[in-house]
Design a protein around this motif. Structure first.
Motif, PDB file in Angstrom:
ATOM      1  N   SER A 138       0.841  -1.188   0.000  1.00 18.91           N
ATOM      2  CA  SER A 138       0.000   0.000   0.000  1.00 18.91           C
ATOM      3  C   SER A 138       0.883   1.248   0.000  1.00 18.91           C
ATOM      4  CB  SER A 138      -0.906  -0.001   1.236  1.00 18.91           C
ATOM      5  OG  SER A 138      -1.704   1.155   1.279  1.00 18.91           O
ATOM      6  N   LEU A 139       0.523   2.244  -0.807  1.00 22.97           N
ATOM      7  CA  LEU A 139       1.336   3.446  -0.927  1.00 22.97           C
ATOM      8  C   LEU A 139       0.756   4.591  -0.104  1.00 22.97           C
ATOM      9  CD1 LEU A 139       1.841   3.384  -4.806  1.00 22.97           C
ATOM     10  CD2 LEU A 139       3.385   2.489  -3.056  1.00 22.97           C
ATOM     11  N   PRO A 140       1.583   5.360   0.591  1.00 20.30           N
ATOM     12  CA  PRO A 140       1.067   6.525   1.317  1.00 20.30           C
ATOM     13  C   PRO A 140       0.559   7.572   0.330  1.00 20.30           C
ATOM     14  CG  PRO A 140       3.470   6.516   1.354  1.00 20.30           C
ATOM     15  CD  PRO A 140       3.040   5.209   0.751  1.00 20.30           C
ATOM     16  N   LYS A 141      -0.627   8.063   0.548  1.00 19.27           N
ATOM     17  CA  LYS A 141      -1.253   8.930  -0.440  1.00 19.27           C
ATOM     18  C   LYS A 141      -0.543  10.272  -0.602  1.00 19.27           C
ATOM     19  CE  LYS A 141      -5.914   7.077   0.274  1.00 19.27           C
ATOM     20  NZ  LYS A 141      -7.304   7.446   0.628  1.00 19.27           N
ATOM     21  N   HIS A 142      -0.141  10.876   0.491  1.00 23.90           N
ATOM     22  CA  HIS A 142       0.383  12.248   0.404  1.00 23.90           C
ATOM     23  C   HIS A 142       1.848  12.320   0.000  1.00 23.90           C
ATOM     24  CE1 HIS A 142       2.069  11.150   4.268  1.00 23.90           C
ATOM     25  NE2 HIS A 142       2.774  12.267   4.290  1.00 23.90           N
ATOM     26  N   ALA A 143       2.528  11.156  -0.058  1.00 28.61           N
ATOM     27  CA  ALA A 143       3.979  11.176  -0.268  1.00 28.61           C
ATOM     28  C   ALA A 143       4.432  10.444  -1.521  1.00 28.61           C
ATOM     29  CB  ALA A 143       4.682  10.585   0.958  1.00 28.61           C
ATOM     30  N   ILE A 158     -15.593  14.234  -3.715  1.00 30.19           N
ATOM     31  CA  ILE A 158     -16.232  14.529  -2.431  1.00 30.19           C
ATOM     32  C   ILE A 158     -15.750  15.811  -1.764  1.00 30.19           C
ATOM     33  CG2 ILE A 158     -16.650  12.077  -2.036  1.00 30.19           C
ATOM     34  CD1 ILE A 158     -14.372  12.064  -0.045  1.00 30.19           C
ATOM     35  N   GLY A 159     -14.777  16.484  -2.376  1.00 31.34           N
ATOM     36  CA  GLY A 159     -14.329  17.755  -1.816  1.00 31.34           C
ATOM     37  C   GLY A 159     -13.210  17.610  -0.792  1.00 31.34           C
ATOM     38  N   GLU A 160     -12.930  18.692  -0.099  1.00 30.17           N
ATOM     39  CA  GLU A 160     -11.793  18.759   0.819  1.00 30.17           C
ATOM     40  C   GLU A 160     -11.900  17.805   1.996  1.00 30.17           C
ATOM     41  OE1 GLU A 160     -10.384  22.570   2.097  1.00 30.17           O
ATOM     42  OE2 GLU A 160     -10.976  23.538   0.212  1.00 30.17           O
ATOM     43  N   SER A 161     -13.088  17.282   2.284  1.00 28.77           N
ATOM     44  CA  SER A 161     -13.249  16.377   3.421  1.00 28.77           C
ATOM     45  C   SER A 161     -12.384  15.127   3.290  1.00 28.77           C
ATOM     46  CB  SER A 161     -14.716  15.980   3.590  1.00 28.77           C
ATOM     47  OG  SER A 161     -15.179  15.289   2.430  1.00 28.77           O
ATOM     48  N   CYS A 162     -12.015  14.772   2.048  1.00 29.95           N
ATOM     49  CA  CYS A 162     -11.179  13.582   1.845  1.00 29.95           C
ATOM     50  C   CYS A 162      -9.773  13.774   2.417  1.00 29.95           C
ATOM     51  CB  CYS A 162     -11.096  13.234   0.361  1.00 29.95           C
ATOM     52  SG  CYS A 162     -10.110  14.382  -0.627  1.00 29.95           S
ATOM     53  N   LEU A 163      -9.404  15.002   2.703  1.00 30.09           N
ATOM     54  CA  LEU A 163      -8.065  15.287   3.214  1.00 30.09           C
ATOM     55  C   LEU A 163      -8.020  15.358   4.732  1.00 30.09           C
ATOM     56  CD1 LEU A 163      -7.051  18.140   0.721  1.00 30.09           C
ATOM     57  CD2 LEU A 163      -6.840  15.668   0.413  1.00 30.09           C
ATOM     58  N   ASP A 165      -8.632  13.198   7.146  1.00 32.84           N
ATOM     59  CA  ASP A 165      -8.115  12.082   7.941  1.00 32.84           C
ATOM     60  C   ASP A 165      -6.688  11.673   7.575  1.00 32.84           C
ATOM     61  OD1 ASP A 165     -10.525  11.888   9.324  1.00 32.84           O
ATOM     62  OD2 ASP A 165     -11.402  10.574   7.802  1.00 32.84           O
ATOM     63  N   ILE A 166      -6.054  12.466   6.738  1.00 38.45           N
ATOM     64  CA  ILE A 166      -4.680  12.119   6.342  1.00 38.45           C
ATOM     65  C   ILE A 166      -3.713  12.378   7.501  1.00 38.45           C
ATOM     66  CG2 ILE A 166      -2.745  12.717   4.829  1.00 38.45           C
ATOM     67  CD1 ILE A 166      -4.717  13.325   2.665  1.00 38.45           C
ATOM     68  N   GLU A 167      -2.902  11.373   7.780  1.00 38.33           N
ATOM     69  CA  GLU A 167      -1.828  11.545   8.751  1.00 38.33           C
ATOM     70  C   GLU A 167      -0.603  12.029   7.978  1.00 38.33           C
ATOM     71  OE1 GLU A 167       1.055   8.953  11.742  1.00 38.33           O
ATOM     72  OE2 GLU A 167      -0.545   7.957  10.598  1.00 38.33           O
ATOM     73  N   PHE A 168      -0.274  13.292   8.131  1.00 35.89           N
ATOM     74  CA  PHE A 168       0.834  13.867   7.363  1.00 35.89           C
ATOM     75  C   PHE A 168       2.166  13.426   7.970  1.00 35.89           C
ATOM     76  CE2 PHE A 168      -2.678  16.644   6.171  1.00 35.89           C
ATOM     77  CZ  PHE A 168      -2.513  16.721   4.805  1.00 35.89           C
ATOM     78  N   LYS A 169       2.467  12.160   7.727  1.00 37.07           N
ATOM     79  CA  LYS A 169       3.699  11.583   8.263  1.00 37.07           C
ATOM     80  C   LYS A 169       4.904  12.122   7.508  1.00 37.07           C
ATOM     81  CE  LYS A 169       5.903   7.141   9.257  1.00 37.07           C
ATOM     82  NZ  LYS A 169       5.754   5.668   9.212  1.00 37.07           N
ATOM     83  N   PRO A 170       5.900  12.633   8.213  1.00 34.78           N
ATOM     84  CA  PRO A 170       7.098  13.176   7.545  1.00 34.78           C
ATOM     85  C   PRO A 170       8.105  12.079   7.216  1.00 34.78           C
ATOM     86  CG  PRO A 170       7.243  13.538   9.902  1.00 34.78           C
ATOM     87  CD  PRO A 170       5.918  12.867   9.666  1.00 34.78           C
ATOM     88  N   TYR A 171       7.922  11.440   6.066  1.00 36.09           N
ATOM     89  CA  TYR A 171       8.864  10.392   5.667  1.00 36.09           C
ATOM     90  C   TYR A 171      10.252  10.981   5.420  1.00 36.09           C
ATOM     91  CZ  TYR A 171       4.763   7.421   5.057  1.00 36.09           C
ATOM     92  OH  TYR A 171       3.613   6.698   5.272  1.00 36.09           O
ATOM     93  N   THR A 172      10.286  12.195   4.868  1.00 32.05           N
ATOM     94  CA  THR A 172      11.536  12.934   4.677  1.00 32.05           C
ATOM     95  C   THR A 172      11.243  14.399   4.973  1.00 32.05           C
ATOM     96  OG1 THR A 172      11.245  13.629   2.372  1.00 32.05           O
ATOM     97  CG2 THR A 172      12.069  11.389   2.735  1.00 32.05           C
ATOM     98  N   THR A 173      12.249  15.226   4.893  1.00 27.75           N
ATOM     99  CA  THR A 173      12.049  16.660   5.117  1.00 27.75           C
ATOM    100  C   THR A 173      11.303  17.307   3.950  1.00 27.75           C
ATOM    101  OG1 THR A 173      14.261  17.068   4.198  1.00 27.75           O
ATOM    102  CG2 THR A 173      14.064  16.934   6.595  1.00 27.75           C
ATOM    103  N   ASN A 174      11.134  16.571   2.843  1.00 27.10           N
ATOM    104  CA  ASN A 174      10.396  17.095   1.692  1.00 27.10           C
ATOM    105  C   ASN A 174       8.924  16.677   1.690  1.00 27.10           C
ATOM    106  OD1 ASN A 174      12.646  18.352   0.578  1.00 27.10           O
ATOM    107  ND2 ASN A 174      13.257  16.545  -0.567  1.00 27.10           N
ATOM    108  N   SER A 175       8.519  15.842   2.633  1.00 29.33           N
ATOM    109  CA  SER A 175       7.144  15.365   2.675  1.00 29.33           C
ATOM    110  C   SER A 175       6.165  16.518   2.892  1.00 29.33           C
ATOM    111  CB  SER A 175       6.967  14.343   3.808  1.00 29.33           C
ATOM    112  OG  SER A 175       7.768  13.211   3.604  1.00 29.33           O
TER     113      SER A 175
END
Length: 259
Positions: A138-143, A158-163, A165-175
């Motif tokens: 499974s791929l992280p959506k935001h990264a 569905i609009g901005e509501s889809c964003l 529940d995203i856990e903005f995990k910092p995989y790198t400093t560019n995430s």
């Protein structure tokens, strides 16, 4: 059209949350670890785990007292695999040709139930070094580039509501670390017709992905190329142009009924 709002059945959702605890990095977990990962108290966890155990969705190691996914899933996976294989057969020539022409790892991703998975990976035969990808992960959506295409598809439906529940995990400093930053990038992806990822998931690695939509214009698959960061500016224009071209040709043939 927005998806209908419904309230999940709590016990079913909790059982699913337990199954979701198991990952390739941690295939076996103790009862206490499952309780901690799900946020459920130990007695509730024990009852749910025992039910899953009785139905062969989980198995227990008597020596380590840890649990892992049961063979129940093996039989069911064959039902899914036939669909996956049909897409692989269809797009394998395209994915293979991209890998050989550009000397990069190329892959096919499949969207399922709000997640995106790599289902086929191809590698160049004439290059000594390339990035190896994990199939069926499974791929992280935001990264990732393909993950961003899925988020764009959800945002348009569905609009901005889809964003939310995203856990903005910092995989790198560019995430990407904020909803505002991600929304800005999604709008740019919508404009150019492809997504990129530049050391947002792994240092030294970049990727480009294009979307493939079903007959209802929902994201079905993506085709991507993954390579060392230094090649991004050299290949971005030609690679994205070729990827979009082959997908457009496939869509045209699909509408005509040509396989």
């Amino acid at each position: 059209m927005k998806s209908p709002v419904f309230k999940p059945i709590q016990s079913v959702q909790r059982a699913i949350d337990i199954i979701d605890c198991f990952e390739s990095a941690r295939p076996a977990l103790t009862l206490a670890e499952i309780s901690k990962k799900t946020g459920l108290n130990i007695n509730t966890t024990r009852g749910l785990v025992n039910t899953l155990l009785a139905n062969h969705l989980l198995v227990r190691d008597p020596e380590t007292l840890s649990y892992s996914l049961g063979m129940y899933f093996l039989g069911k996976s064959e039902l899914i695999r036939s669909t996956v294989d049909s897409y692989i057969v269809l797009f394998k020539p395209i994915v293979d040709s991209i890998a050989e022409k550009y000397h990069f790892a190329s892959s096919l991703q499949l969207v399922n139930q709000g997640q995106i998975y790599s289902v086929y990976c191809s590698y160049p035969t004439s290059r000594a070094y390339y990035i190896v990808l994990s199939e069926f992960s499974s791929l992280p959506k935001h990264a990732t580039s393909s993950g961003k295409l899925l988020l764009l598809d959800e945002y348009k439906r569905i609009g901005e509501s889809c964003l939310n529940d995203i856990e903005f995990k910092p995989y790198t400093t560019n995430s990407i670390l904020s909803k505002e930053e991600l929304l800005k990038q999604l709008k740019e992806i919508d404009k150019v017709g492809y997504a990129t990822e530049l050391e947002e998931y792994t240092y030294g690695v970049a990727s480009v992905a294009v979307p493939i939509y079903d007959k209802d214009d929902h994201l079905l698959l993506t085709i991507s190329a993954t390579f060392f960061t230094k090649y991004m500016e050299q290949v971005r224009e030609s690679l994205t142009s070729e990827l979009k071209s082959v997908v457009a040709q496939w869509r045209k043939n699909e509408k005509k009924g040509v396989k």
